[in-house]
Write an enzyme that holds these catalytic residues in place. Structure first.
Site, mmCIF file in Angstrom:
data_model
loop_
_atom_site.group_PDB
_atom_site.id
_atom_site.type_symbol
_atom_site.label_atom_id
_atom_site.label_comp_id
_atom_site.label_asym_id
_atom_site.label_seq_id
_atom_site.Cartn_x
_atom_site.Cartn_y
_atom_site.Cartn_z
ATOM 1 N N HIS A 142 33.213 47.000 35.300
ATOM 2 C CA HIS A 142 33.782 45.671 35.059
ATOM 3 C C HIS A 142 33.337 44.687 36.146
ATOM 4 C CE1 HIS A 142 36.399 42.631 33.524
ATOM 5 N NE2 HIS A 142 37.042 42.542 34.667
ATOM 6 N N LYS A 204 38.350 30.259 30.527
ATOM 7 C CA LYS A 204 39.499 30.983 29.972
ATOM 8 C C LYS A 204 40.574 31.141 31.033
ATOM 9 C CE LYS A 204 39.392 35.601 29.824
ATOM 10 N NZ LYS A 204 39.013 36.961 29.405
#
Ligand code: R5P
Length: 364
Positions: A142, A204
């Site tokens: 990630h 976001k």
């Protein structure tokens, strides 16, 4: 010799010992087929009280063991199997143990970004090391910094070349690569460069600690273009769907999506079915059960990439070339997968025997 050793089955020799837990045996079988070595035999199952039992059925003394176990669903069980199997190999006097973790769960828990929260990605790294792994082979973590959570060598591969090459072959005109959040922008930029396309970013903001995300705006020119949304993983599909809505508002012509890890927890696939997405391209780091397969989901195999890395680690060769965008290498990988899929179809016909046996015992 080809760019990455295809055509030399068995090049890896007898000294590689390849094992799998229950997380993704199909991927392990493909890697074994790439390497031309059989999967080692082991028992891995759960007792009625949910304790996990592991027994390695081969002599692994002084062997170079590669244990393939993405920590995918069921996540906690996959992690425990990984740790217990490493312990079993250590106590069986394996020469070296490499934890091959194509999908690393808890990767999103990589920093203390609010009071009184753990850094679980670090905890998992500690557990893998304490269990006895000597090195780790991972794929698109990630965040790259997770490598630093380990004090043992980590090779982090990437599927970015495999994914970008797939879209290059489709010859899509007027592309724009879209990063669904600011955190992924740097890697999306690299992806856009491979496609020779401009980059747009969707800003976001997450809502609390839930899986729901709220999108703000699109930074970059997307109107009339064909968007390729790229991310490291798709879990519930919430981020992707909000990205799709934001792009539609901005007037994109078509939308494709790709990610290395298709976790696809519910209701991701239902969301895809109802969406305007042309195609969702993922890899096989996480298994995709038949119920979740449908026409617009394309799965590329990372087996040759991981298999080649295993071979190079075993032989003490550089894995650097696997990070390059060498067209020949990537095209060979895509071809290997397509040919392999045909082979698998052949083998699944009645009367044909499998050349790589499924793990002898209940890894199931
Ligand atoms: C977030 O930082 C990740 O890169 C993905 O965007 C996220 O994990 C996807 O989760 P979901 O599909 O549930 O929105």
């Amino acid at each position: 010799m080809t760019a990455f050793g295809v055509g030399e089955p068995g090049r890896a020799g007898e000294q590689i010992s390849l094992y799998t837990g229950n997380a993704n045996p199909a991927l392990a079988r493909k890697i074994a087929r790439y390497l031309g070595v059989p999967l080692g035999r082991c028992e891995v199952f759960e007792f009625a009280n949910e304790d996990i039992f592991v027994k390695i059925l081969d002599n692994v003394r002084e062997r170079d063991v590669f244990l393939i176990q993405p920590t995918c669903s069921p996540v906690q069980k996959s992690i425990m199997e990984l740790l217990i199997m490493i312990d079993a190999f250590k106590r069986a006097s394996a020469g070296r143990i490499t934890a091959v973790v194509p999908y690393y769960a808890y990767g999103r828990s990589d920093k203390k970004d609010q009071p009184r929260v753990p850094i679980t990605a670090r905890l998992i790294a500690d557990m893998i090391s304490v269990a006895g792994a000597d090195r780790v082979l991972a794929l698109d973590l990630h965040q790259g910094q997770i490598q630093g959570f380990f004090n043992i060598p980590v090779d982090e591969l990437t599927a970015i070349h495999l994914l970008s090459n797939y879209f290059i072959k489709k010859q899509i005109q007027d592309m724009v690569v879209v990063s669904p959040d600011l955190g992924y922008a740097k890697r999306a930029r690299a992806f856009a460069e491979l496609l020779d396309a401009p980059l747009a970013i969707v800003e976001k903001r997450r809502v609390g600690n839930s899986d729901r995300a709220e999108l703000l705006n699109v930074i970059g020119e997307v109107r009339g273009r064909r968007a390729i949304v790229v991310d490291d993983e798709i879990v519930t599909g919430g981020t992707l769907m909000e990205t799709v809505r934001a792009l539609q508002r901005e007037g994109v012509a078509e939308i494709f999506a790709c990610a290395t890890h298709g976790v696809l927890s519910d209701p991701a696939v239902d969301r895809f079915r109802e969406s305007a997405l042309e195609e969702i391209v993922i890899t096989d780091t996480v298994p995709l059960p038949p119920a979740k397969q449908f026409r617009r989901i394309k799965v590329l195999s990372v087996a040759p990439l991981i298999g080649e890395a295993i071979s190079r680690i075993h032989h003490g060769e550089s894995v650097g070339a696997l990070f390059s965008s060498e067209m020949q290498l990537v095209q060979e990988m895509l071809l290997w997968d397509e040919e392999g899929a045909q082979d698998e179809d052949e083998r699944s016909r009645p009367g044909r025997e499998r050349d790589i046996p499924a793990p002898a015992s209940p890894v199931a």
